[in-house]
Design a protein around this motif. Structure first.
Motif, PDB file in Angstrom:
ATOM      1  N   ASP A   1      41.954  55.274 -90.971  1.00 13.26           N
ATOM      2  CA  ASP A   1      42.823  54.777 -89.910  1.00 13.26           C
ATOM      3  C   ASP A   1      43.737  53.650 -90.378  1.00 13.26           C
ATOM      4  N   GLN A   2      44.084  53.691 -91.660  1.00 15.23           N
ATOM      5  CA  GLN A   2      45.054  52.734 -92.209  1.00 15.23           C
ATOM      6  C   GLN A   2      46.414  53.405 -92.302  1.00 15.23           C
ATOM      7  N   LYS A   3      47.463  52.701 -91.893  1.00 17.83           N
ATOM      8  CA  LYS A   3      48.806  53.259 -91.963  1.00 17.83           C
ATOM      9  C   LYS A   3      49.215  53.420 -93.423  1.00 17.83           C
ATOM     10  N   VAL A   4      49.752  54.599 -93.767  1.00 24.21           N
ATOM     11  CA  VAL A   4      50.090  54.895 -95.161  1.00 24.21           C
ATOM     12  C   VAL A   4      51.500  55.476 -95.236  1.00 24.21           C
ATOM     13  N   ASN A   5      52.076  55.377 -96.434  1.00 24.57           N
ATOM     14  CA  ASN A   5      53.363  56.016 -96.715  1.00 24.57           C
ATOM     15  C   ASN A   5      53.112  57.203 -97.636  1.00 24.57           C
ATOM     16  N   ARG A   6      53.500  58.375 -97.207  1.00 26.86           N
ATOM     17  CA  ARG A   6      53.406  59.572 -98.026  1.00 26.86           C
ATOM     18  C   ARG A   6      54.782  59.924 -98.563  1.00 26.86           C
TER      19      ARG A   6
ATOM     20  N   LEU B   1      46.297  61.624 -90.116  1.00 24.69           N
ATOM     21  CA  LEU B   1      46.678  61.798 -88.719  1.00 24.69           C
ATOM     22  C   LEU B   1      48.102  61.275 -88.565  1.00 24.69           C
ATOM     23  N   ALA B   2      48.993  62.113 -88.030  1.00 24.68           N
ATOM     24  CA  ALA B   2      50.402  61.743 -87.894  1.00 24.68           C
ATOM     25  C   ALA B   2      50.787  61.682 -86.428  1.00 24.68           C
ATOM     26  N   ILE B   3      51.610  60.686 -86.101  1.00 23.54           N
ATOM     27  CA  ILE B   3      52.144  60.534 -84.752  1.00 23.54           C
ATOM     28  C   ILE B   3      53.647  60.751 -84.828  1.00 23.54           C
TER      29      ILE B   3
ATOM     30  N   ILE C   1      51.988  57.773 -90.176  1.00 19.57           N
ATOM     31  CA  ILE C   1      50.848  58.500 -90.739  1.00 19.57           C
ATOM     32  C   ILE C   1      49.715  57.525 -91.021  1.00 19.57           C
ATOM     33  N   TYR C   2      48.505  57.915 -90.644  1.00 24.17           N
ATOM     34  CA  TYR C   2      47.312  57.113 -90.872  1.00 24.17           C
ATOM     35  C   TYR C   2      46.303  57.946 -91.663  1.00 24.17           C
TER      36      TYR C   2
END
Length: 611
Positions: A226-231, A211-213, A221-222
């Motif tokens: 629901d953990q914030k991640v780096n892609r 899920l991206a905001i 990006i989560y």
């Protein structure tokens, strides 16, 4: 299938959205729309038909706002109409959606009992209602989207805006492609890269459940937990011009003529001639694992399935491993035998083909090693695979695949050589000979393209036919299948591809003086040249018209065929790459002469992202 574009920044969003949607026309659509937010007011403009209809309405209505989402729809639920076009709205929420909500009927019934009134016949509108209800409970937009998708069964690439949160876009995906475009003071979302190339070359490919905001200032990006991640951010090497027609009448015509370059790019940096071997970046299958393989299963659909059939001959001949070629759309719906000593190869231009991806995951879950042959790095299929072989075809915009097919054949040939070397079925000398042969293919394709005028003359003679039959033996059988598919896809003429030996087992009943028969007849031992001549004589005896694809030095078939198209003589396993080119040109010119929309044939989509 459908196309999504979203923008948040400091510019007026509507022109950017429409421009981006134009770059996605190749995906196929029957209606389009945009939703733009201006000071907590949602403005929606929609239109059926071509994008010029939407563009005209946008110019008239002039929706203002620097945050917006747009969509081109290819109907799955509900007829094409303004009401069924996206974006769909409810309670100040606007959504655009690619995919299918499988439980939409149950959800609609439940929502109607609660007093909801639906404005469309689509499944996608359910998202707007679910998200609106969640916002009313006090959740913010990301949480509302999370809660809504938790209730949905199916596939989606989803982008959402709302009047109550007018500075950001929330998007999420499950089994449908979605990319994020990164800019300075502006950010984007789309279903494919070409939509955004004029604005940015930096992209993030969202992963399943992400899920991206998006705000003007950045992208968060989560993951599914629901953990914030780096892609990883990927720099796209394509130029915007590569996704334009470049003086050609259609993208398909341009892409046919790009094949010498595309094949050369697929070969570049991979052939180790001095060692008689092949190098694939990121290759992780050890010789021990390769030698332990007892079977390879190729999973693919459509054109990619045809390349898989050709690949079966290549791999079995050079690496001596049994190969099965499965229609991915059927694979999951039986109880396939998959073991840890098997290798599953998924073939897809986009890397997002829903049926192929699902079959690939099934094979992986049952213990198979996995390899993806794909044109799009970072796509879902490449993320699922242990090993990826990229075809390096560049962007393919025309719906009817051309350069994707030929580069898949080349990628499979290189793979066959690599597997053969690892298994010891190819000596260094033999591998060198095979690799030397493939370096000649780009020039051979160039030579075939020079004969386009003669192909066009044949197309003019047969553009009024109602049926075609394509015949090929051995390695030419998948070429016949692909030639028939190309013709039916864009000319809307009924066409069938058959193995030559099967003609007497049914299709011969169709042959009369109105039936053109395309016979792919290069002089190859594996093609059973004498027997294919027998097929030609059988067609002639029944009044059929023969269009023969033959080697440059063939003097015999030229005397018994009504039309001949000459191609350079390639080795048996590589001849399909060369023989395919005139069939692509034939299909193209027949369709063009009939006045059809070559790049966007009816009822078809470039990337089939729903089952």
């Amino acid at each position: 299938m459908c196309g999504i574009v979203g923008y948040v920044g400091d510019k007026q969003s509507a022109p950017i959205l429409v421009s981006g949607l134009k770059k996605l026309e190749y995906r196929g659509y029957d209606s389009a729309g945009v939703a733009v937010i201006n000071r907590n007011v949602l403005n929606v403009v929609r239109a059926t038909g071509k994008l010029k209809n939407l563009e005209s309405r946008v110019q008239t209505d002039s929706p203002q706002g620097t945050v917006g989402i747009g969509h081109t729809r290819w109907a799955t639920h509900g007829r094409p109409s303004d009401e069924n076009a996206h974006p769909h709205t409810y309670g100040g929420v606007a959504v655009v959606h690619n995919g299918i909500i499988e439980n939409h009927l149950a959800l609609k019934d439940e929502l109607k009992r609660q007093g909801h009134v639906f404005a469309s016949e689509t499944d996608s509108e359910v998202f707007a209602h679910l998200i609106s209800d969640q916002l009313k409970t006090g959740k913010d937009l990301p949480a509302a989207v999370r809660a809504a998708i938790a209730r949905v069964k199916g596939t989606y690439a989803l982008a959402v805006v709302t009047e109550s949160d007018p500075t950001r876009i929330v998007c999420t995906k499950e089994s449908s492609p979605m990319v994020l475009g990164l800019g300075e003071g502006q950010n984007f979302v789309a279903s494919d890269v070409p939509a955004l190339l004029e604005h940015t070359r930096d992209f993030i490919y969202m992963e399943e459940g992400d899920l991206a905001i998006l705000t003007a200032g950045g992208v968060d990006i989560y993951n599914r937990a629901d953990q914030k991640v780096n892609r990883a951010t990927r720099r796209i090497d394509w130029t915007p011009m590569m996704a334009e027609k470049g003086g050609h009448k259609h993208f398909m015509h341009k892409e046919i003529h790009e094949q010498p370059r595309a094949v050369a790019d697929t070969l570049r940096g991979r052939m180790l001639l001095s060692e008689g071997d092949v190098h694939f970046e990121g290759w992780s299958l050890s010789p021990e694992r390769i030698n332990a393989l007892t079977k390879i299963t190729i999973l693919a659909c459509g054109t990619s399935w045809h390349s898989g059939i050709a690949g079966k001959a290549m791999i079995e001949s050079l690496a001596r491993i049994p190969v099965e070629v499965e229609l991915a759309s059927e694979f999951r719906y039986r109880d396939p035998i998959v073991e840890s000593t098997h290798l599953a190869i998924a073939i897809s231009q986009s890397g997002e083909t829903a049926d192929t991806l699902a079959a690939f995951k099934e094979a992986k879950a049952r213990g198979a090693s996995t390899l993806a042959l794909c044109n799009v790095i970072g796509s879902a299929m490449t993320r699922e695979a242990e090993v990826t072989v990229l075809t390096n075809a560049g962007p393919e915009i025309g719906v009817a695949s051309t350069k994707a097919f030929t580069t898949q054949l080349v990628g499979l040939y290189l793979l066959a050589v690599k597997l053969g070397r690892a298994r010891g079925t190819l000596s260094v000398k033999a591998a060198q000979e095979h690799l030397t042969s493939i370096t000649e293919i780009p020039k051979m394709i160039e030579d075939v393209l020079k004969c386009e005028a003669s192909v066009k003359r044949v197309a003019r003679d047969f553009m009024g036919a109602q049926d075609f039959l394509f015949l090929g033996r051995g390695p030419m059988h998948p070429v016949a299948l692909e030639g028939a598919l190309k013709l039916k896809e864009i000319s809307y003429i009924h066409a069938e591809g058959y193995a030559g030996g099967e003609m007497k087992h049914g299709p011969i009943a169709l042959i009369d003086e109105k039936m053109p028969v395309v016979v792919i007849a290069p002089k190859q031992p594996h093609v059973a040249y004498e027997k294919i001549i027998g097929n030609i004589e059988e067609v002639r005896a029944r009044g059929g018209k023969v269009i023969a694809i033959i080697d440059e030095d063939d003097t015999h078939v030229a005397t018994i065929a009504d039309h001949v198209i000459r191609i350079p003589a390639a080795t048996a396993l590589l001849a399909p790459v060369v023989a395919t080119i005139p069939l692509q040109l034939l299909a193209y010119h027949v369709a063009d002469l009939r006045g059809n929309d070559v790049d966007q044939p009816r009822n078809l989509a470039k990337s089939v992202t729903v089952e």
